[in-house]
Design a protein around this motif. Structure first.
Motif, short mmCIF file in Angstrom:
data_model
loop_
_atom_site.label_atom_id
_atom_site.label_comp_id
_atom_site.label_asym_id
_atom_site.label_seq_id
_atom_site.Cartn_x
_atom_site.Cartn_y
_atom_site.Cartn_z
N ALA A 167 -1.21 -3.93 6.00
CA ALA A 167 -0.58 -3.63 4.71
C ALA A 167 0.94 -3.59 4.82
CB ALA A 167 -1.09 -2.30 4.17
N ILE A 168 1.57 -3.87 3.72
CA ILE A 168 3.02 -3.69 3.58
C ILE A 168 3.22 -2.30 3.01
CG2 ILE A 168 5.11 -4.52 2.43
CD1 ILE A 168 3.53 -7.24 2.13
N THR A 169 3.98 -1.46 3.69
CA THR A 169 4.17 -0.08 3.24
C THR A 169 5.67 0.22 3.14
OG1 THR A 169 3.99 0.72 5.50
CG2 THR A 169 1.97 0.72 4.21
N PRO A 170 6.32 -0.24 2.07
CA PRO A 170 7.77 -0.12 1.97
C PRO A 170 8.27 1.26 1.54
CG PRO A 170 6.92 -1.20 0.02
CD PRO A 170 5.75 -0.97 0.96
N ALA A 171 7.37 2.15 1.22
CA ALA A 171 7.76 3.49 0.75
C ALA A 171 7.02 4.54 1.57
CB ALA A 171 7.41 3.65 -0.73
N PRO A 172 7.57 5.72 1.66
CA PRO A 172 6.85 6.79 2.36
C PRO A 172 5.61 7.21 1.58
CG PRO A 172 8.80 7.68 1.31
CD PRO A 172 8.84 6.18 1.12
N GLY A 173 4.71 7.89 2.26
CA GLY A 173 3.55 8.44 1.57
C GLY A 173 3.96 9.60 0.68
N LEU A 174 3.10 9.92 -0.26
CA LEU A 174 3.35 11.03 -1.18
C LEU A 174 2.29 12.10 -0.98
CD1 LEU A 174 4.85 12.28 -3.64
CD2 LEU A 174 3.31 10.94 -5.11
N TYR A 175 2.74 13.35 -0.93
CA TYR A 175 1.85 14.50 -0.82
C TYR A 175 2.09 15.39 -2.03
CZ TYR A 175 -0.39 18.69 1.04
OH TYR A 175 -1.20 19.78 1.22
N GLN A 176 1.01 15.79 -2.67
CA GLN A 176 1.11 16.69 -3.82
C GLN A 176 0.13 17.84 -3.66
OE1 GLN A 176 0.66 13.50 -6.96
NE2 GLN A 176 2.37 14.67 -7.80
N LEU A 177 0.50 18.99 -4.21
CA LEU A 177 -0.41 20.11 -4.24
C LEU A 177 -1.49 19.82 -5.28
CD1 LEU A 177 2.06 23.12 -4.06
CD2 LEU A 177 0.76 22.06 -2.20
N ASP A 178 -2.74 19.98 -4.90
CA ASP A 178 -3.82 19.65 -5.84
C ASP A 178 -3.83 20.59 -7.04
OD1 ASP A 178 -4.88 21.92 -4.60
OD2 ASP A 178 -6.56 20.85 -3.70
N SER A 179 -3.31 21.79 -6.90
CA SER A 179 -3.30 22.74 -8.01
C SER A 179 -2.15 22.51 -8.98
CB SER A 179 -3.21 24.17 -7.46
OG SER A 179 -2.00 24.33 -6.73
N ALA A 180 -1.18 21.67 -8.60
CA ALA A 180 0.01 21.51 -9.43
C ALA A 180 0.42 20.06 -9.65
CB ALA A 180 1.17 22.28 -8.79
N TYR A 181 -0.43 19.10 -9.27
CA TYR A 181 -0.01 17.70 -9.33
C TYR A 181 0.31 17.24 -10.76
CZ TYR A 181 -4.41 15.92 -11.21
OH TYR A 181 -5.47 15.64 -12.03
N LEU A 182 -0.34 17.84 -11.76
CA LEU A 182 -0.09 17.42 -13.14
C LEU A 182 1.33 17.70 -13.59
CD1 LEU A 182 -3.43 18.55 -14.83
CD2 LEU A 182 -2.64 16.20 -14.47
N ASP A 183 1.90 18.78 -13.09
CA ASP A 183 3.24 19.19 -13.50
C ASP A 183 4.27 19.00 -12.39
OD1 ASP A 183 2.23 20.11 -16.02
OD2 ASP A 183 1.54 21.92 -15.00
N ASP A 184 3.88 18.36 -11.32
CA ASP A 184 4.73 18.24 -10.16
C ASP A 184 5.86 17.24 -10.41
OD1 ASP A 184 5.85 18.05 -7.64
OD2 ASP A 184 4.00 17.47 -6.63
N ALA A 188 0.83 -1.20 0.00
CA ALA A 188 0.00 0.00 0.00
C ALA A 188 0.86 1.26 0.00
CB ALA A 188 -0.91 0.01 1.23
N VAL A 189 0.37 2.27 -0.71
CA VAL A 189 1.03 3.58 -0.74
C VAL A 189 -0.03 4.63 -0.42
CG1 VAL A 189 2.23 5.28 -2.16
CG2 VAL A 189 2.74 2.84 -2.45
N PRO A 190 0.20 5.43 0.62
CA PRO A 190 -0.71 6.53 0.92
C PRO A 190 -0.38 7.75 0.06
CG PRO A 190 0.90 6.29 2.69
CD PRO A 190 1.19 5.23 1.67
N LEU A 191 -1.42 8.37 -0.48
CA LEU A 191 -1.28 9.57 -1.31
C LEU A 191 -2.32 10.58 -0.85
CD1 LEU A 191 -0.44 11.21 -3.90
CD2 LEU A 191 -2.19 9.89 -5.11
N MET A 192 -1.86 11.81 -0.63
CA MET A 192 -2.81 12.87 -0.28
C MET A 192 -2.50 14.11 -1.10
SD MET A 192 -3.28 12.28 3.83
CE MET A 192 -4.48 13.58 4.00
N LEU A 193 -3.56 14.80 -1.48
CA LEU A 193 -3.44 16.08 -2.17
C LEU A 193 -3.95 17.17 -1.26
CD1 LEU A 193 -3.24 14.10 -4.58
CD2 LEU A 193 -4.45 15.79 -5.93
N GLY A 194 -3.34 18.34 -1.36
CA GLY A 194 -3.78 19.44 -0.53
C GLY A 194 -3.49 20.78 -1.17
N ALA A 195 -4.00 21.82 -0.54
CA ALA A 195 -3.89 23.17 -1.09
C ALA A 195 -2.54 23.82 -0.84
CB ALA A 195 -4.99 24.05 -0.52
N GLY A 196 -1.82 23.37 0.17
CA GLY A 196 -0.55 24.00 0.50
C GLY A 196 0.41 23.01 1.13
N PRO A 197 1.66 23.42 1.30
CA PRO A 197 2.68 22.50 1.81
C PRO A 197 2.58 22.21 3.30
CG PRO A 197 3.62 24.67 1.46
CD PRO A 197 2.20 24.72 0.92
#
Length: 166
Positions: free
Chosen positions: A126-143, A98-107
């Motif tokens: 769950a097996i979670t061998p990697a850290p979670g990923l956080y992306q800005l919802d306004s910029a995830y396409l180009d992040d 499993a990989v946790p992913l969250m999007l948000g408005a700011g850092p």
């Protein structure tokens, strides 16, 4: 590698869903099945709903599960929590990478996937061998964080999923 993208955004066909599918593909998934939790509706509130049971079974049968949520009140959504409650403690996600992913408005909530969502996934087995990923919802396409994350963690995810795949 078979993947599911479990999306806890209360808005169907959300940026969160798109980001989750992109992450699964970047990590090497051959196919990505979307489980958009809002479509399960009130079945998530109780126990025994057939469509919820089917969604749980799809997650349990996957090699990789991306658990994705927008950041609501500094954490993941209640919609995702309702779904996670359907899994048995310690064994409900046993063997699932499993990989946790969250999007948000700011850092300011960049640690939310790691600090708030990942521990719940581990609690469910769950097996979670990697850290979670956080992306800005306004910029995830180009992040560039997605490509950087995939470059660093895709080999680990592939190796771990290969160990569990018959």
């Amino acid at each position: 590698m078979r993947a599911v993208a479990v999306v806890g955004n209360p808005k169907p066909a959300s940026r969160t869903a798109d980001a989750a599918q992109r992450l699964a593909a970047a990590l090497g998934a051959d196919e990505v099945e979307l489980i958009d939790l809002i479509e399960l509706g009130p079945g998530l509130i109780g126990w025994g709903d057939e469509s919820v049971k089917a969604a749980v079974a799809k997650v349990q049968a996957s090699d990789l599960a991306i658990f994705a949520s927008p950041t609501f009140k500094a954490t993941y959504t209640g919609l995702l929590k309702l779904f996670l409650d359907q899994f048995a403690t310690a064994t409900g996600l046993e063997g699932v990478v499993a990989v946790p992913l969250m999007l948000g408005a700011g850092p300011g909530h960049a640690l939310a996937p790691e600090v708030l969502l990942k521990p719940v996934l581990v609690e469910l087995g769950a097996i979670t061998p990697a850290p979670g990923l956080y992306q800005l919802d306004s910029a995830y396409l180009d992040d560039p964080k997605l490509a950087d994350y995939a470059a660093r963690w895709a080999p680990v995810i592939k190796a771990v999923t290969a160990l569990r795949t018959p």
